[in-house]
Write a protein that holds these residues in place. Structure first.
Motif, short mmCIF file in Angstrom:
data_model
loop_
_atom_site.label_atom_id
_atom_site.label_comp_id
_atom_site.label_asym_id
_atom_site.label_seq_id
_atom_site.Cartn_x
_atom_site.Cartn_y
_atom_site.Cartn_z
N ASN A 1 6.22 -8.31 14.07
CA ASN A 1 7.18 -8.87 13.18
C ASN A 1 6.86 -9.75 11.95
O ASN A 1 6.44 -10.89 12.03
N ARG A 2 7.28 -8.99 9.87
CA ARG A 2 6.59 -9.81 9.12
C ARG A 2 8.07 -10.42 8.40
O ARG A 2 8.91 -9.53 7.96
N SER B 1 9.38 -12.97 5.52
CA SER B 1 9.43 -13.81 4.26
C SER B 1 9.58 -14.69 4.18
O SER B 1 10.46 -15.27 4.32
N PRO C 1 4.03 -14.15 3.28
CA PRO C 1 4.24 -14.11 4.58
C PRO C 1 4.33 -14.33 5.98
O PRO C 1 2.95 -15.07 5.88
N ASN D 1 4.02 -13.76 9.52
CA ASN D 1 4.02 -12.94 10.78
C ASN D 1 4.29 -13.65 11.97
O ASN D 1 3.36 -15.08 12.10
#
Length: 221
Positions: free
Chosen positions: A75-76, A78, A83, A85
């Protein structure tokens, strides 16, 4: 349904050969991975693994001879507009769970780390790319309280030469790899113990020349 076949020959591992057959099926990829052990004494289930992969979402691997399932979810998110990861990995039979994360600060700086829930082992790595050609990667092993260092340099356009040093085992690693659409892909590597570096300096020079010669032969072939 499109199919692709990739092969690999490992010089350091007694010349072991491996291959992966992949199929694109919509949003997911189906893969079958096997080695020469799968066919050396006739078709068998030795070293055969099957997987389902949805890029950027999940991977499920099934080791056929061991009857082991490995789950990986990605999933990513913020963080401060950067970003992050995240990856969750769980091996069913070994009951091992690993958490992995990488934070991209900018194109030249990245911080990554992983943590094993069963053993408590964790590693932290900082990646710095200088001028888009040279990459420095110091890694700190929290459990061993040791540092590993790696430096790689892009040469000849598509070639990458990498040198690494493990302080815990005192092993120097040299690697030459290529990833080119026109001339193909290959990787040649060698590991040299610290004692050999001190006693046999010519071995280091010979290993470097071997990497260069192998690259020339692979490119020419």
């Amino acid at each position: 349904m499109n199919a692709a076949l990739k092969g690999k020959y490992d010089i350091d591992n007694n010349g072991a050969a491996a291959a992966t057959l992949a199929f694109n099926a919509g949003d997911v990829k189906l893969r079958a991975s096997f080695t020469d052990a799968t066919f050396i004494n006739g078709p068998s289930l030795n070293a055969l693994s099957l997987s389902i992969d949805k890029p950027g979402s999940f991977i499920v691997d099934y080791n056929v001879p061991k009857k082991d399932v490995r789950f990986q979810f990605m999933n990513r998110v913020s963080v401060a507009e950067k970003p992050l990861n995240l990856t969750y990995i769980h091996s069913w039979r070994d009951n091992r769970t690993i958490l992995d994360g990488s934070l991209v600060l900018d194109p030249a700086h990245k911080i990554s780390g992983n943590y094993a829930l069963d053993s408590g082992n964790s590693k932290l790595k900082y990646t710095y790319v200088y001028n888009g050609l040279t990459t420095f990667e110091p890694t700190y092993d929290v459990a061993k309280n040791t540092w590993d260092f790696a430096v790689s340099r892009r040469v000849y356009g598509d070639d990458v030469f990498k040198a690494s040093y493990q302080t815990s085992s005192k092993v120097l690693g040299l690697e030459w790899s290529q990833n080119s659409k026109s001339t193909g892909c290959f990787k040649v590597n060698t590991n040299i113990p610290y004692v050999s570096i001190l006693r046999h300096q010519m071995h280091v020079d010979h290993s470097f020349m071997l990497l260069c010669n192998c690259r020339q032969m692979l490119v020419a072939g």
